[in-house]
Design a protein around this motif. Structure first.
Motif, short mmCIF file in Angstrom:
data_model
loop_
_atom_site.label_atom_id
_atom_site.label_comp_id
_atom_site.label_asym_id
_atom_site.label_seq_id
_atom_site.Cartn_x
_atom_site.Cartn_y
_atom_site.Cartn_z
N GLY A 70 97.27 -21.75 -3.48
CA GLY A 70 97.75 -20.60 -4.23
C GLY A 70 96.64 -19.93 -5.02
N ILE A 75 96.87 -12.30 -4.95
CA ILE A 75 98.25 -11.84 -5.12
C ILE A 75 98.48 -10.50 -4.44
CG2 ILE A 75 99.91 -11.03 -6.84
CD1 ILE A 75 99.17 -13.26 -8.60
N LEU A 193 109.70 -20.30 -9.15
CA LEU A 193 108.71 -19.24 -9.39
C LEU A 193 108.52 -18.99 -10.88
CD1 LEU A 193 109.81 -16.70 -6.60
CD2 LEU A 193 107.82 -18.20 -6.57
N ILE A 197 105.12 -19.70 -13.37
CA ILE A 197 104.50 -18.64 -14.18
C ILE A 197 104.50 -19.00 -15.66
CG2 ILE A 197 104.73 -16.24 -14.91
CD1 ILE A 197 105.85 -15.62 -12.12
N THR A 249 103.02 -21.00 -7.34
CA THR A 249 102.96 -19.88 -8.28
C THR A 249 101.96 -20.16 -9.39
OG1 THR A 249 105.32 -19.57 -7.83
CG2 THR A 249 104.39 -18.36 -9.68
N SER A 250 101.87 -21.40 -9.81
CA SER A 250 100.91 -21.77 -10.84
C SER A 250 99.49 -21.49 -10.38
CB SER A 250 101.08 -23.24 -11.22
OG SER A 250 100.14 -23.63 -12.18
N THR A 253 98.93 -17.75 -10.36
CA THR A 253 98.85 -17.20 -11.71
C THR A 253 97.53 -17.52 -12.37
OG1 THR A 253 101.26 -17.47 -11.89
CG2 THR A 253 100.04 -17.07 -13.92
#
Length: 548
Positions: A70, A75, A193, A197, A249-250, A253
């Protein structure tokens, strides 16, 4: 002591697997070498046995690997292909669970529908790590690989959530309805999700405060950052949402957070090195553990088949081939269907599928290899039901899932290089032109920042800067070693020049780094170009900063 020696042996196997994959006259993909090494050591003659705990496996290996993937996924590009990724990672997973599940139920005698759906659920996630190990980096065209990586990041969650529904129905803890399952799935996915975040936002704020308290303690800062994927995963699982999506997601982010961009240089360099090492070790241990399970799975399945009059081992092998073939055909037909839908009904805003040729669709079909998540999922199926009876057909599920993993890897090794033969992955000249353009623009910004620095130093009353010396340094950045040799009698003068030169170089590097991020935000350069340019700047900055 036995656990310690086992860990040492596994790490040793990971370290030598890369060498073994290169010593043969024909190159064997690294995941296959690692699986073979694990299977060899697990054979009775060697006797290395590792109890596979699926829950521990998911917590220990999956969060950092998904977090790393990720982190490396931009993004903007992920969102640009969001519709394609959802179609493959969610819609295709649901179709696979239902379609392949009913096929298994119809094909295998005595297989309950719930067990068949559970098997289809664990077979639905694809593995980008195994794919990269098979074809290598940079072999698959970018327009294909971006979607394949995004799909692999997201379909782990959808596949495992579907598996949990199937197990819950089999255990009698819930009654399946489409409405309840859809609502629960949305809650689990959206919750995962949001959890990723929120945890990362709180974590980044805490890290910024910790950076101020522990200035210079880069080891502590790096370790705290390494704990982030586990924190996101465990907190999400604790509140009954998707820990896998939270870890992904981490990573995304934190990759966009300014905490890394403005982190101290030593932390960035050490963090990158530590993550690269952990990613290599964890990836290797995943496939070695898969190999370690193969002899036990094979022997137990043979023994179980002897007591089942409806099943024999050759029938199970046949089911593996048929189910894998059905997965490939379903994936191929779905891509063809989406290409036609895009061309007919989405001409104003077409998806990438409309650009795929038949050859590229075949590549995407066979690139959907299965890996660690599938193994962990099928082994997480309980041995017994709530009433104490044996979970129906569990040994068949484990054998078929393991067989599909191996067959998908083998087919990928044989077929993908043939399909990729002659395909131009990327235009190197275009990449070089893009890199030169970025360097030119960043250099102009750096020069402008030096002019501003000149004005600031000249107008400063606190610093006593000789204008002639300043002009000399700004005109000739290079040459400090020759000045040191030719002016050994005036050490203080030389030190002043070198210190000013170092500060100006650092100022220019900081300006260039900021401009590279700006160019990436404007999509004038790719994420790969940005990564290369930033790495070069970090090395230059490390030379200038030294032990400071």
């Amino acid at each position: 002591m036995e656990i310690f020696f086992t860990i040492l042996i596994l790490i040793l196997l990971v370290s030598i697997s890369g060498l073994l994959s290169r010593i043969f006259s024909f190159q064997i993909p690294l995941p296959l070498v690692q699986i073979l090494l694990g299977a060899l050591l697990a054979w009775p003659q060697f006797g290395l046995h590792v109890d596979f705990n699926p829950e521990l496996f998911l917590v220990l290996f999956i969060p950092p690997l998904l977090f790393s993937d990720g982190w490396k996924t931009p993004i903007r590009e992920f969102l640009r292909h969001g519709s394609e990724i959802v179609i493959l990672a969610l819609v295709l997973v649901i179709i696979t669970v239902v379609g392949i599940g009913y096929l298994i139920y119809w094909m295998i005698p005595g297989m309950p529908l719930v067990a068949a759906l559970a098997l289809a659920a664990v077979l639905s996630p694809t593995d980008a790590v195994a794919l990269s190990g098979i074809v290598g980096d940079g072999r698959i065209p970018k327009k294909l690989m971006d979607i394949l990586q995004g799909e692999a990041l997201m379909n782990d969650a959808s596949g495992l959530v579907s598996l949990k529904f199937s197990i819950a129905v089999a255990m009698g803890t819930m009654v399946f309805t489409i409405g309840a399952a859809s609502l629960d799935f949305l809650k689990v996915a959206a919750g995962g999700l949001l959890a990723g975040i929120i945890v990362t936002w709180i974590y980044s704020k805490s890290l910024r405060f910790i950076f101020q308290l522990s200035h210079g303690d880069f080891a502590t800062q790096t370790i705290l950052l390494l704990l982030l994927p586990f924190a996101a995963y465990l907190i999400a699982e604790h509140i009954n949402v998707s820990g896998i999506l939270a870890a992904v997601t981490s990573g995304m982010t934190i990759g966009q957070s300014s905490i890394i961009r403005h982190a101290p240089l030593s932390m960035r360099l050490r963090g990158n090195s530590v993550w690269a090492m952990l990613e290599f070790v964890f990836n290797g241990m995943v496939f070695i553990l898969l190999g370690l399970q193969l002899p036990d799975i094979l022997l137990s399945s043979i023994l179980q088949a002897e007591f089942d009059p409806n099943i024999n081992i050759w029938m199970l092998v046949t089911y593996v081939i048929l189910i894998y073939s059905a997965l490939i055909i379903l994936r191929f037909c779905w891509l063809i269907f989406m290409k036609r839908i895009t061309l007919q009904f989405m001409s104003k805003c077409p998806m990438v599928f409309s650009e795929y040729s038949i050859r590229e669709i075949l590549i995407v079909s066979f690139a959907g290899v299965r890996g660690a998540i599938t193994l962990a999922g099928v082994l997480s199926i309980p041995l017994f039901l709530s009433d104490g009876s044996v979970f129906p057909a569990r040994y068949q599920l484990v054998f078929i899932a393991t067989g599909v993993i191996l067959l998908s890897l083998l087919c990928g090794v044989v077929i993908l290089p043939i399909l990729l033969e002659g395909i131009v992955v990327s235009d190197k000249s275009l990449q070089l032109k893009e890199e030169r353009m970025a360097r030119t623009i960043a250099a102009e910004v750096a020069i402008e920042s030096l002019h501003k620095m000149e004005e600031r130093l000249i107008n400063s009353h606190e610093e006593n800067i000789d204008i002639q010396i300043f002009n000399e340094v700004s005109a000739r950045i290079i040459g400090n070693l020759r000045r040191r040799i030719n002016n050994t009698d005036n050490i203080e003068h030389i030190m002043l020049i070198e210190d000013l030169e170092r500060r100006m170089r650092l100022n220019a590097l900081h300006a260039e780094r900021g401009e590279y991020y700006h160019l990436r935000a404007q999509q004038k350069i790719s994420n790969e170009t940005l990564t290369k340019l930033l790495r070069d700047l970090d090395f230059l900055e490390a030379l200038l900063v030294g032990d400071e």
